[in-house]
Design a protein around this motif. Structure first.
Motif, PDB file in Angstrom:
ATOM      1  N   UNK A  37       0.832  -1.206   0.000  1.00 50.22           N
ATOM      2  CA  UNK A  37       0.000   0.000   0.000  1.00 50.22           C
ATOM      3  C   UNK A  37       0.865   1.254   0.000  1.00 50.22           C
ATOM      4  N   UNK A  38       1.944   1.256   0.771  1.00 48.56           N
ATOM      5  CA  UNK A  38       2.853   2.406   0.791  1.00 48.56           C
ATOM      6  C   UNK A  38       3.477   2.613  -0.591  1.00 48.56           C
ATOM      7  N   UNK A  39       3.851   1.534  -1.245  1.00 46.27           N
ATOM      8  CA  UNK A  39       4.409   1.634  -2.595  1.00 46.27           C
ATOM      9  C   UNK A  39       3.410   2.192  -3.581  1.00 46.27           C
ATOM     10  N   UNK A  40       2.173   1.761  -3.471  1.00 48.39           N
ATOM     11  CA  UNK A  40       1.123   2.254  -4.374  1.00 48.39           C
ATOM     12  C   UNK A  40       0.887   3.742  -4.145  1.00 48.39           C
ATOM     13  N   UNK A  41       0.896   4.169  -2.893  1.00 50.81           N
ATOM     14  CA  UNK A  41       0.707   5.592  -2.594  1.00 50.81           C
ATOM     15  C   UNK A  41       1.861   6.435  -3.138  1.00 50.81           C
ATOM     16  N   UNK A  42       3.093   5.931  -3.014  1.00 52.41           N
ATOM     17  CA  UNK A  42       4.240   6.650  -3.595  1.00 52.41           C
ATOM     18  C   UNK A  42       4.104   6.733  -5.106  1.00 52.41           C
ATOM     19  N   UNK A  43       3.675   5.641  -5.715  1.00 49.83           N
ATOM     20  CA  UNK A  43       3.509   5.626  -7.159  1.00 49.83           C
ATOM     21  C   UNK A  43       2.409   6.608  -7.572  1.00 49.83           C
ATOM     22  N   UNK A  44       1.326   6.672  -6.796  1.00 48.04           N
ATOM     23  CA  UNK A  44       0.233   7.591  -7.094  1.00 48.04           C
ATOM     24  C   UNK A  44       0.735   9.031  -7.071  1.00 48.04           C
ATOM     25  N   UNK A  45       1.541   9.371  -6.062  1.00 46.03           N
ATOM     26  CA  UNK A  45       2.087  10.725  -5.972  1.00 46.03           C
ATOM     27  C   UNK A  45       2.960  11.046  -7.179  1.00 46.03           C
ATOM     28  N   UNK A  46       3.775  10.097  -7.589  1.00 53.91           N
ATOM     29  CA  UNK A  46       4.643  10.323  -8.749  1.00 53.91           C
ATOM     30  C   UNK A  46       3.829  10.465 -10.024  1.00 53.91           C
ATOM     31  N   UNK A  47       2.801   9.664 -10.164  1.00 59.18           N
ATOM     32  CA  UNK A  47       1.944   9.750 -11.353  1.00 59.18           C
ATOM     33  C   UNK A  47       1.251  11.107 -11.395  1.00 59.18           C
ATOM     34  N   UNK A  48       0.787  11.591 -10.252  1.00 58.63           N
ATOM     35  CA  UNK A  48       0.147  12.902 -10.215  1.00 58.63           C
ATOM     36  C   UNK A  48       1.125  14.007 -10.598  1.00 58.63           C
ATOM     37  N   UNK A  49       2.381  13.909 -10.148  1.00 55.57           N
ATOM     38  CA  UNK A  49       3.397  14.888 -10.535  1.00 55.57           C
ATOM     39  C   UNK A  49       3.637  14.836 -12.041  1.00 55.57           C
ATOM     40  N   UNK A  50       3.719  13.625 -12.583  1.00 52.91           N
ATOM     41  CA  UNK A  50       3.946  13.472 -14.021  1.00 52.91           C
ATOM     42  C   UNK A  50       2.772  14.024 -14.829  1.00 52.91           C
ATOM     43  N   UNK A  51       1.558  13.790 -14.358  1.00 46.44           N
ATOM     44  CA  UNK A  51       0.374  14.290 -15.062  1.00 46.44           C
ATOM     45  C   UNK A  51       0.364  15.817 -15.040  1.00 46.44           C
ATOM     46  N   UNK A  52       0.718  16.409 -13.896  1.00 50.75           N
ATOM     47  CA  UNK A  52       0.765  17.868 -13.798  1.00 50.75           C
ATOM     48  C   UNK A  52       1.810  18.429 -14.753  1.00 50.75           C
ATOM     49  N   UNK A  53       2.971  17.803 -14.788  1.00 54.02           N
ATOM     50  CA  UNK A  53       4.035  18.240 -15.693  1.00 54.02           C
ATOM     51  C   UNK A  53       3.598  18.114 -17.150  1.00 54.02           C
ATOM     52  N   UNK A  54       2.970  17.025 -17.485  1.00 57.78           N
ATOM     53  CA  UNK A  54       2.493  16.811 -18.853  1.00 57.78           C
ATOM     54  C   UNK A  54       1.424  17.830 -19.218  1.00 57.78           C
ATOM     55  N   UNK A  55       0.526  18.115 -18.294  1.00 55.63           N
ATOM     56  CA  UNK A  55      -0.536  19.099 -18.545  1.00 55.63           C
ATOM     57  C   UNK A  55       0.075  20.481 -18.803  1.00 55.63           C
ATOM     58  N   UNK A  56       1.078  20.865 -18.007  1.00 54.25           N
ATOM     59  CA  UNK A  56       1.732  22.156 -18.208  1.00 54.25           C
ATOM     60  C   UNK A  56       2.415  22.217 -19.569  1.00 54.25           C
ATOM     61  N   UNK A  57       3.073  21.122 -19.953  1.00 47.81           N
ATOM     62  CA  UNK A  57       3.726  21.086 -21.259  1.00 47.81           C
ATOM     63  C   UNK A  57       2.702  21.204 -22.390  1.00 47.81           C
TER      64      UNK A  57
END
Length: 98
Positions: A37-57
């Protein structure tokens, strides 16, 4: 013999189910669940950062594309005006000759 076989499978399934519940509810299994569960939560945070970066681009790309289209439209309009001036000058020259 056929009925004993089915009864044996039923009893085996019951035993596996009973011990399976105990194994899945054990302290070691809970540690594994917590780690996953901790790994999934870390992955979720990273995915959200990547989505934000992609949206800005993507927003930057759209803004640049709009600027490019506006510049192209201005150049096209300037060419039309220049062509119209050339046609008028040519018509005036022909009118002056006549």
């Amino acid at each position: 013999m056929f009925k004993w076989n089915k009864l044996g499978l039923l009893a085996g399934g019951f035993l596996c189910g009973t011990y399976g519940v105990k194994i899945l509810g054990s302290q070691d299994a809970k540690k594994v669940y917590t780690g996953v569960t901790a790994g999934v939560l870390r992955m979720k945070d990273q995915v959200l950062k990547d989505v934000t970066n992609l949206r800005e681009n993507c927003e930057d790309i759209v803004a640049e594309a709009k600027e490019c289209n506006e510049a192209r439209e201005r150049a096209y309009e300037a060419k039309l005006i220049e062509d119209a001036k050339a046609v008028l000058a040519e018509a005036e020259a022909k009118a002056a000759e006549a």
